[in-house]
Design a protein around this motif. Structure first.
Motif, PDB file in Angstrom:
ATOM      1  N   TYR A 138      -8.517  -7.842  -3.664  1.00  0.00           N
ATOM      2  CA  TYR A 138      -8.565  -8.385  -2.310  1.00  0.00           C
ATOM      3  C   TYR A 138      -7.305  -8.069  -1.517  1.00  0.00           C
ATOM      4  O   TYR A 138      -7.356  -8.009  -0.282  1.00  0.00           O
ATOM      5  N   ALA A 174      -5.892  -5.254  -1.385  1.00  0.00           N
ATOM      6  CA  ALA A 174      -6.147  -3.973  -0.727  1.00  0.00           C
ATOM      7  C   ALA A 174      -6.887  -4.190   0.587  1.00  0.00           C
ATOM      8  O   ALA A 174      -6.692  -3.451   1.561  1.00  0.00           O
ATOM      9  N   LEU A 175      -7.739  -5.209   0.628  1.00  0.00           N
ATOM     10  CA  LEU A 175      -8.489  -5.515   1.852  1.00  0.00           C
ATOM     11  C   LEU A 175      -7.601  -6.228   2.870  1.00  0.00           C
ATOM     12  O   LEU A 175      -7.531  -5.837   4.035  1.00  0.00           O
ATOM     13  N   SER A 235      -4.397  -4.765   5.299  1.00  0.00           N
ATOM     14  CA  SER A 235      -4.523  -4.097   6.582  1.00  0.00           C
ATOM     15  C   SER A 235      -4.985  -5.043   7.689  1.00  0.00           C
ATOM     16  O   SER A 235      -5.225  -4.612   8.804  1.00  0.00           O
ATOM     17  N   LEU A 236      -5.128  -6.340   7.387  1.00  0.00           N
ATOM     18  CA  LEU A 236      -5.670  -7.268   8.374  1.00  0.00           C
ATOM     19  C   LEU A 236      -4.584  -8.182   8.942  1.00  0.00           C
ATOM     20  O   LEU A 236      -3.530  -8.366   8.323  1.00  0.00           O
ATOM     21  N   ARG A 237      -4.884  -8.764  10.093  1.00  0.00           N
ATOM     22  CA  ARG A 237      -4.016  -9.812  10.615  1.00  0.00           C
ATOM     23  C   ARG A 237      -4.099 -11.020   9.675  1.00  0.00           C
ATOM     24  O   ARG A 237      -5.059 -11.178   8.947  1.00  0.00           O
ATOM     25  N   LEU A 241      -4.847 -15.171   4.266  1.00  0.00           N
ATOM     26  CA  LEU A 241      -6.216 -14.763   3.957  1.00  0.00           C
ATOM     27  C   LEU A 241      -6.413 -14.472   2.468  1.00  0.00           C
ATOM     28  O   LEU A 241      -7.451 -14.799   1.898  1.00  0.00           O
ATOM     29  N   LEU A 271     -13.526  -0.441  -0.070  1.00  0.00           N
ATOM     30  CA  LEU A 271     -12.499  -1.217   0.630  1.00  0.00           C
ATOM     31  C   LEU A 271     -11.504  -0.315   1.335  1.00  0.00           C
ATOM     32  O   LEU A 271     -10.932  -0.671   2.360  1.00  0.00           O
ATOM     33  N   GLU A 322     -12.011   5.104   4.994  1.00  0.00           N
ATOM     34  CA  GLU A 322     -11.722   5.078   6.440  1.00  0.00           C
ATOM     35  C   GLU A 322     -12.694   5.965   7.188  1.00  0.00           C
ATOM     36  O   GLU A 322     -13.108   6.976   6.725  1.00  0.00           O
ATOM     37  N   VAL A 377     -14.508 -15.210   7.483  1.00  0.00           N
ATOM     38  CA  VAL A 377     -13.142 -14.971   7.959  1.00  0.00           C
ATOM     39  C   VAL A 377     -12.859 -13.468   7.971  1.00  0.00           C
ATOM     40  O   VAL A 377     -12.325 -12.923   8.941  1.00  0.00           O
ATOM     41  N   LEU A 434     -12.137 -10.763  11.204  1.00  0.00           N
ATOM     42  CA  LEU A 434     -10.847 -10.084  11.341  1.00  0.00           C
ATOM     43  C   LEU A 434     -10.967  -8.565  11.391  1.00  0.00           C
ATOM     44  O   LEU A 434     -10.013  -7.890  11.770  1.00  0.00           O
ATOM     45  N   ARG A 453     -16.485  -0.381   9.272  1.00  0.00           N
ATOM     46  CA  ARG A 453     -15.583  -0.918   8.244  1.00  0.00           C
ATOM     47  C   ARG A 453     -15.934  -2.378   7.942  1.00  0.00           C
ATOM     48  O   ARG A 453     -15.906  -2.806   6.799  1.00  0.00           O
ATOM     49  N   ARG A 481     -18.898  -2.413   5.587  1.00  0.00           N
ATOM     50  CA  ARG A 481     -18.548  -2.060   4.201  1.00  0.00           C
ATOM     51  C   ARG A 481     -17.773  -3.182   3.525  1.00  0.00           C
ATOM     52  O   ARG A 481     -18.087  -3.587   2.406  1.00  0.00           O
ATOM     53  N   VAL A 482     -16.745  -3.686   4.246  1.00  0.00           N
ATOM     54  CA  VAL A 482     -15.875  -4.693   3.644  1.00  0.00           C
ATOM     55  C   VAL A 482     -16.655  -5.973   3.359  1.00  0.00           C
ATOM     56  O   VAL A 482     -16.531  -6.571   2.284  1.00  0.00           O
ATOM     57  N   VAL A 514     -18.807  -5.624   0.337  1.00  0.00           N
ATOM     58  CA  VAL A 514     -18.018  -5.743  -0.886  1.00  0.00           C
ATOM     59  C   VAL A 514     -17.735  -7.212  -1.202  1.00  0.00           C
ATOM     60  O   VAL A 514     -17.897  -7.667  -2.341  1.00  0.00           O
TER      61      VAL A 514
END
Lengths: 238, 245
Positions: free
Chosen positions: A165, A167-168, A171-173, A178, A235, A238, B135, B139, B145, B148-149, B152
């Motif tokens: 997680y 790795a996910l 890249s997020l805010r 989180l 995950l 791109e 959540v 975000l 993306r 996909r995310v 998962v």
């Protein structure tokens, strides 16, 4: 990790070699910067002391909650170490370069998993006697192998989910908050089984029960090792 | 972009809605009026009709959310992500209803709103997992993306269910695997078959509610996809133009 080993490539099939190389890189980075060590060792020590104050100075109660406190401290430390493993990659776009290497994405996951696991397992082995000391746990001599196995399997379970997680979320805010939100509901069985196996070993001297809990840990680790390795590529796509 | 009007609301969807509302009335009538009080649980059996139905539908919705997530990963069609999200939303809704129903039942029987009942604990964990799913959805901005995310995450949620079930089941035990309660305090064990029939009808009604909501939600999602595509096309050709959808 000795720094001289850095020049030699690991042996084995290419995907596994890549994973070992990434794990070696992460561990070497940590050996040189000690960023995670400083953050997690003192943090988990503070958690141990803080929870002792929260519980109170009753010796019987302290011994009762000791195993739980150990694993809560390890779970928190695991969040920090796995997040840090990706934070280093995000500087100067290093992670994108890592993704450009012609190796399976699963290798990247397995490499970062291996480094994170070795790190948290070492931390667990350090916290184990510390907790036993602070919380007055008496460990029977024949219980130590079971405890080491519990730390190995439990931290592997944490590392499987947190590395995945992280790795996910990297890249997020709001990544700091989180990762635990995503990770903790999944690792509840790991926490329960590890706490019970530890408790069965130190308090009840009931190694048969501890072994049963270790079976649950092993099953969890196997299922998530397969699942997370299989879908990790989605995950990072791109 | 405005030359292809949105498809009209299909008649069968309205029919399904009408049948569902009728079924809800019948289910409530059966549960509240027709059903006699249970010899063990008394009037509280009436909570079980709604609670058990919501729980079954909740787990069905989680499975479907993960299945459509996998389909999205496999085929990459935007509509599969819409479907997965619709099922996940309903899973969250029914998980919430299950928890509320369980707590309502727990207070008069066990004396506390929360008693770490295994099935209720499992549902609470599932609720937390589904909140995490949304959540993450909120975000990630890029639609592909995000699909996909969240697929998962849905797969991990589904994989966690058996382990969370074991954890919830063994939470109170010292020793795992030796304390399975085969005769769990459910409606199924009561002697009179009328309880089972009323429960089954209520489960079917809950499934109808679920199917209706899911189809409505997927229809709205499909319209959102169209509007988004139209807006993208509009941005490319005539920037600044207001698009009425």
């Amino acid at each position: 990790m000795p720094e001289g080993a850095a020049r030699e490539l690991p042996v084995g099939p290419p995907a596994w070699r890549a994973a070992l190389a990434i794990a070696g890189k992460d561990l070497r980075l940590e050996w040189r910067s000690r960023a995670v060590t400083v953050a997690t060792v003192f943090f988990s020590a503070i958690v141990l002391v803080l929870l002792a104050f929260a519980v109170g100075a009753n010796d019987a109660v302290l011994a009762e909650v000791g195993p739980g406190v150990l694993w809560v401290a390890l779970a928190f430390a695991g969040v920090i170490s796995s997040a840090q493993g990706y934070a280093a990659e995000l500087e100067d776009g290093a992670f994108e370069q890592l993704l450009l290497y012609p190796v399976p994405r699963a290798s990247i996951y397995l490499g970062k998993l291996l480094a994170n696991w070795l790190y948290t397992a070492a931390l667990g082995l350090l916290l184990l006697p510390t907790t036993a000391l602070l919380y007055g746990l008496s460990v029977p001599v024949r219980g130590w192998p079971v405890l080491v196995a519990t730390v190995a399997l439990g931290t592997l379970g944490f590392a499987l989910i947190s590395t995945f997680y992280a790795a996910l979320t990297s890249s997020l805010r709001a990544r700091e908050s989180l990762l635990p939100v995503l990770m903790f509901p999944v690792v509840v069985p790991i926490l329960l089984a590890a706490v019970r196996a530890t408790g069965a070993t130190v308090r009840l001297d009931d190694l048969a029960a501890a072994r049963d809990w270790l079976q649950l840990l092993t099953g969890f680790d196997l299922v998530y090792a397969v699942t997370c390795t299989a879908i990790f590529a989605y995950l990072t796509d791109e | 972009m405005t030359d292809t009007p949105a498809p009209p609301r299909p008649l069968w969807l309205n029919l399904l809605g009408a049948v569902t509302l009728l079924g809800l009335a019948v289910g409530a009538w059966l549960g509240l009026v027709v059903s006699p009080p249970d010899q063990n649980q008394g009037e509280l059996i009436r909570i079980m009709y709604a609670h058990v139905s919501a729980a079954w539908v909740c787990f069905l919705a989680v499975i479907l959310a993960a299945v459509f997530g996998m389909l999205y990963l496999w085929r990459g069609r935007a509509i599969d992500d819409v479907r997965a999200a619709a099922h996940a939303e309903l899973a969250l809704l029914f998980a919430g209803l299950t928890i509320v129903g369980g707590m309502t039942y727990s207070k008069p029987t066990l004396g506390a709103f929360w008693d770490w009942d295994p099935k209720l604990t499992l549902t609470a964990l599932l609720f937390a997992l589904l909140v995490g799913y949304f959540v993450v959805r909120a975000l990630v901005d890029d639609r592909q993306r995000r699909g996909r995310v969240s697929a998962v995450v849905a797969i991990v949620v589904l994989a966690s269910l058996p382990f969370n079930w074991m954890a919830a089941e063994w939470f109170r035990t010292i020793h795992p695997a030796k304390s399975f309660d085969v005769t769990a305090a459910g409606v199924q064990d009561t002697a009179d078959p009328i309880f089972r029939w009323i429960l089954l009808i209520n489960v079917a009604v809950a499934a109808l509610v679920y199917a209706w909501f899911a189809l409505e939600r997927i229809r709205i999602g499909r319209l959102e996809l169209r509007a988004e595509a139209a807006r993208d096309a509009g941005d490319a050709s005539a920037p600044g133009e207001v698009v009425h959808v």
